[in-house]
Design an enzyme around this catalytic site. Structure first.
Site, PDB file in Angstrom:
ATOM      1  CB  SER A   1      -0.903   0.024   1.238  1.00 11.02           C
ATOM      2  OG  SER A   1      -1.454   1.320   1.370  1.00 11.02           O
TER       3      SER A   1
ATOM      4  CG  HIS B   1      -3.991  -1.589  -1.518  1.00 11.16           C
ATOM      5  ND1 HIS B   1      -5.123  -2.302  -1.837  1.00 11.16           N
ATOM      6  CD2 HIS B   1      -4.342  -0.794  -0.479  1.00 11.16           C
ATOM      7  CE1 HIS B   1      -6.118  -1.963  -1.032  1.00 11.16           C
ATOM      8  NE2 HIS B   1      -5.671  -1.038  -0.187  1.00 11.16           N
TER       9      HIS B   1
ATOM     10  CG  ASP C   1      -5.213   2.418   0.981  1.00  6.09           C
ATOM     11  OD1 ASP C   1      -6.173   1.634   0.938  1.00  6.09           O
ATOM     12  OD2 ASP C   1      -4.049   2.076   1.267  1.00  6.09           O
TER      13      ASP C   1
ATOM     14  CG  MET D   1      -8.382   7.216   2.861  1.00  5.86           C
ATOM     15  SD  MET D   1      -7.364   7.284   4.330  1.00  5.86           S
ATOM     16  CE  MET D   1      -6.588   5.657   4.258  1.00  5.86           C
TER      17      MET D   1
ATOM     18  CG  HIS E   1      -9.442   0.214  -0.168  1.00 12.22           C
ATOM     19  ND1 HIS E   1      -8.805   0.008   1.046  1.00 12.22           N
ATOM     20  CD2 HIS E   1     -10.769   0.210   0.091  1.00 12.22           C
ATOM     21  CE1 HIS E   1      -9.713  -0.115   1.992  1.00 12.22           C
ATOM     22  NE2 HIS E   1     -10.917   0.010   1.450  1.00 12.22           N
TER      23      HIS E   1
ATOM     24  CG  MET F   1     -11.369   3.381   2.492  1.00 15.51           C
ATOM     25  SD  MET F   1      -9.778   3.350   3.312  1.00 15.51           S
ATOM     26  CE  MET F   1      -8.710   3.366   1.865  1.00 15.51           C
TER      27      MET F   1
ATOM     28  CG  MET G   1     -11.736  -2.786   5.395  1.00 16.13           C
ATOM     29  SD  MET G   1     -10.251  -2.418   4.431  1.00 16.13           S
ATOM     30  CE  MET G   1      -9.260  -1.500   5.615  1.00 16.13           C
TER      31      MET G   1
ATOM     32  CG  ASP H   1      -6.373  -2.797   3.146  1.00 19.62           C
ATOM     33  OD1 ASP H   1      -5.217  -2.583   3.569  1.00 19.62           O
ATOM     34  OD2 ASP H   1      -7.046  -1.953   2.525  1.00 19.62           O
TER      35      ASP H   1
END
Ligand code: DX5
Ligand code: ZN
Length: 219
Positions: free
Chosen positions: A9, A34, A36, A38, A67, A69, A138, A176
């Protein structure tokens, strides 16, 4: 069984030296990147957005596993497809029309992922598991890197694996949060196919070696 996948990540990478860290992953035994995303609404933190993903995509030579979020992820499905993203995961908790969202992701040529918060039971995927390519379990509360692994994850992975087999689904299981060399093997034994590792890789002395060690642990 397929060989297990390691997805470092980039949330834990050095944002001032992104290219350096991306090249490290390119040259390593890792399989995917990966990423992330957010939004400060779905989770209490903001990470990075499209211009940064675009810059990352320019250098990354392995699949981009994104991913999200964020609330209302449908707004950005086409945008991420255009950036060259390979897998796009949304949160179960953020999608009132999950079936429609997954179809929209696939229509753009991406693999469709669904992430489950630690409190969300895998049984809620009963009627959608056949439409999912990747389930992200998660193993921390989403929003931050460097948190400790939630032990209940092992049981959740076993339950999810049983559901996937019972429903004849081809969904892969991705873990994750808080992954390290102490839980990696146990997770794969429980049924995990993909392990995301942020801090454990990037905060280590020799990230390339750490990735290699993780791959060997789960081989
Ligand atoms: C957490 C993110 C994770 C995070 C994992 O919200 O979804 O991908 O980067 O970081 P570590 O491996 O440090 O727990
Ligand atoms: Zn993640």
């Amino acid at each position: 069984m397929n060989k297990s996948i390691i997805a470092p990540s980039l949330l834990a990478s050095d944002f001032a030296n992104l290219q350096h860290d991306i090249e490290m992953v390119n040259q390593s035994d890792a399989d995917w990147f990966h990423l992330d995303i957010m939004d400060g609404v779905f989770v209490p933190n903001i990470s990075f957005g499209m211009p940064v993903v675009q810059a990352m995509a320019k250098h990354a030579q392995k699949p981009l596993d994104v991913h999200l979020m964020i609330v209302d992820p449908d707004r950005y499905i086409k945008t991420f497809a255009k950036l060259g993203v390979h897998h796009l995961a949304v949160h179960y908790e953020a999608c009132p029309h999950l079936h429609r969202t997954l179809q929209a992701i696939k229509a753009e040529g991406m693999k469709a992922g669904v992430a489950l918060n630690p409190h969300t039971p895998v049984s809620l995927l009963e009627d959608i598991i056949q439409d999912i390519d990747i389930v992200i379990v998660m193993s921390v509360n989403p929003g931050f890197g460097g948190q400790s692994f939630i032990e209940n994850t092992y049981q959740k992975v076993k339950d999810l694996k049983a559901l996937i087999e019972r429903k004849n689904s081809s969904a892969l299981i991705e873990i994750d949060g808080g992954v390290n060399d102490a839980n990696a093997k146990k997770l794969v034994d429980a049924g995990a196919d993909i392990l995301v590792a942020g801090s454990f890789v990037f905060k280590s002395e020799n990230p390339t070696q750490t990735i290699k060690g993780l791959k060997e642990k789960i081989a």
